[in-house]
Design a protein around this motif. Sequence first.
Motif, PDB file in Angstrom:
ATOM      1  N   VAL A   1       8.413 -16.526  39.862  1.00  0.00           N
ATOM      2  CA  VAL A   1       7.684 -16.214  38.634  1.00  0.00           C
ATOM      3  C   VAL A   1       8.493 -16.667  37.419  1.00  0.00           C
ATOM      4  O   VAL A   1       9.657 -16.322  37.281  1.00  0.00           O
ATOM      5  CB  VAL A   1       7.402 -14.696  38.509  1.00  0.00           C
ATOM      6  CG1 VAL A   1       6.652 -14.390  37.220  1.00  0.00           C
ATOM      7  CG2 VAL A   1       6.640 -14.173  39.712  1.00  0.00           C
TER       8      VAL A   1
ATOM      9  N   ALA B   1       2.426 -15.858  32.496  1.00  0.00           N
ATOM     10  CA  ALA B   1       3.277 -16.146  33.647  1.00  0.00           C
ATOM     11  C   ALA B   1       2.697 -17.267  34.492  1.00  0.00           C
ATOM     12  O   ALA B   1       1.477 -17.426  34.595  1.00  0.00           O
ATOM     13  CB  ALA B   1       3.438 -14.899  34.515  1.00  0.00           C
TER      14      ALA B   1
ATOM     15  N   PHE C   1       3.134 -18.721  38.467  1.00  0.00           N
ATOM     16  CA  PHE C   1       3.585 -18.283  39.783  1.00  0.00           C
ATOM     17  C   PHE C   1       3.717 -19.465  40.731  1.00  0.00           C
ATOM     18  O   PHE C   1       2.910 -20.396  40.665  1.00  0.00           O
ATOM     19  CB  PHE C   1       2.584 -17.305  40.410  1.00  0.00           C
ATOM     20  CG  PHE C   1       2.255 -16.106  39.574  1.00  0.00           C
ATOM     21  CD1 PHE C   1       3.251 -15.301  39.070  1.00  0.00           C
ATOM     22  CD2 PHE C   1       0.944 -15.777  39.298  1.00  0.00           C
ATOM     23  CE1 PHE C   1       2.948 -14.186  38.308  1.00  0.00           C
ATOM     24  CE2 PHE C   1       0.629 -14.665  38.547  1.00  0.00           C
ATOM     25  CZ  PHE C   1       1.637 -13.863  38.049  1.00  0.00           C
TER      26      PHE C   1
ATOM     27  N   ALA D   1       4.103 -16.319  45.200  1.00  0.00           N
ATOM     28  CA  ALA D   1       3.909 -15.258  44.206  1.00  0.00           C
ATOM     29  C   ALA D   1       2.437 -15.091  43.845  1.00  0.00           C
ATOM     30  O   ALA D   1       2.010 -13.991  43.475  1.00  0.00           O
ATOM     31  CB  ALA D   1       4.740 -15.543  42.965  1.00  0.00           C
ATOM     32  N   LYS D   2       1.640 -16.169  43.965  1.00  0.00           N
ATOM     33  CA  LYS D   2       0.215 -16.065  43.658  1.00  0.00           C
ATOM     34  C   LYS D   2      -0.484 -15.053  44.559  1.00  0.00           C
ATOM     35  O   LYS D   2      -1.483 -14.462  44.172  1.00  0.00           O
ATOM     36  CB  LYS D   2      -0.460 -17.432  43.772  1.00  0.00           C
ATOM     37  CG  LYS D   2      -0.141 -18.329  42.611  1.00  0.00           C
ATOM     38  CD  LYS D   2      -0.865 -19.659  42.706  1.00  0.00           C
ATOM     39  CE  LYS D   2      -0.436 -20.532  41.526  1.00  0.00           C
ATOM     40  NZ  LYS D   2      -1.148 -21.792  41.478  1.00  0.00           N
TER      41      LYS D   2
ATOM     42  N   LYS E   1      -0.490 -11.721  42.750  1.00  0.00           N
ATOM     43  CA  LYS E   1      -0.924 -11.748  41.355  1.00  0.00           C
ATOM     44  C   LYS E   1      -1.526 -10.421  40.911  1.00  0.00           C
ATOM     45  O   LYS E   1      -1.209  -9.920  39.829  1.00  0.00           O
ATOM     46  CB  LYS E   1      -1.932 -12.874  41.133  1.00  0.00           C
ATOM     47  CG  LYS E   1      -2.437 -12.951  39.705  1.00  0.00           C
ATOM     48  CD  LYS E   1      -3.446 -14.061  39.511  1.00  0.00           C
ATOM     49  CE  LYS E   1      -3.988 -14.052  38.098  1.00  0.00           C
ATOM     50  NZ  LYS E   1      -4.978 -15.106  37.897  1.00  0.00           N
TER      51      LYS E   1
END
Length: 95
Positions: free
Chosen positions: A54, A69, A71, A75-76, A79
């Motif tokens: 991130v 942000a 990603f 990391a998505k 979310k």
Amino acid sequence: MSDLRIEKAHSFDFATARTQAQKWLQEAQAEFGLQATYHQGDNVDTATIKKSGVDAKAVLDADKIVFEADFNFLAKLFKGVIQNGIQQGLDKFFA
């Protein structure tokens, strides 16, 4: 275009808003283990925020704070969780 954008209006004077932003970042650092660097400006403050996967920034002015942000792929998947955590923090410190 960022993967996540949250805007929260506030009714504080700028000095108080700055204090609230710094408290929010300190709590987020402790809770989520992220790295944040806060830069004070005359009319706008900016925080750069990093955690594995991130890259984010928060921009504070006299009327609002905006969190954006980007990603990475992994990391998505989180979310929604990240968005909820950021929104709760902003609501706590800028209500």
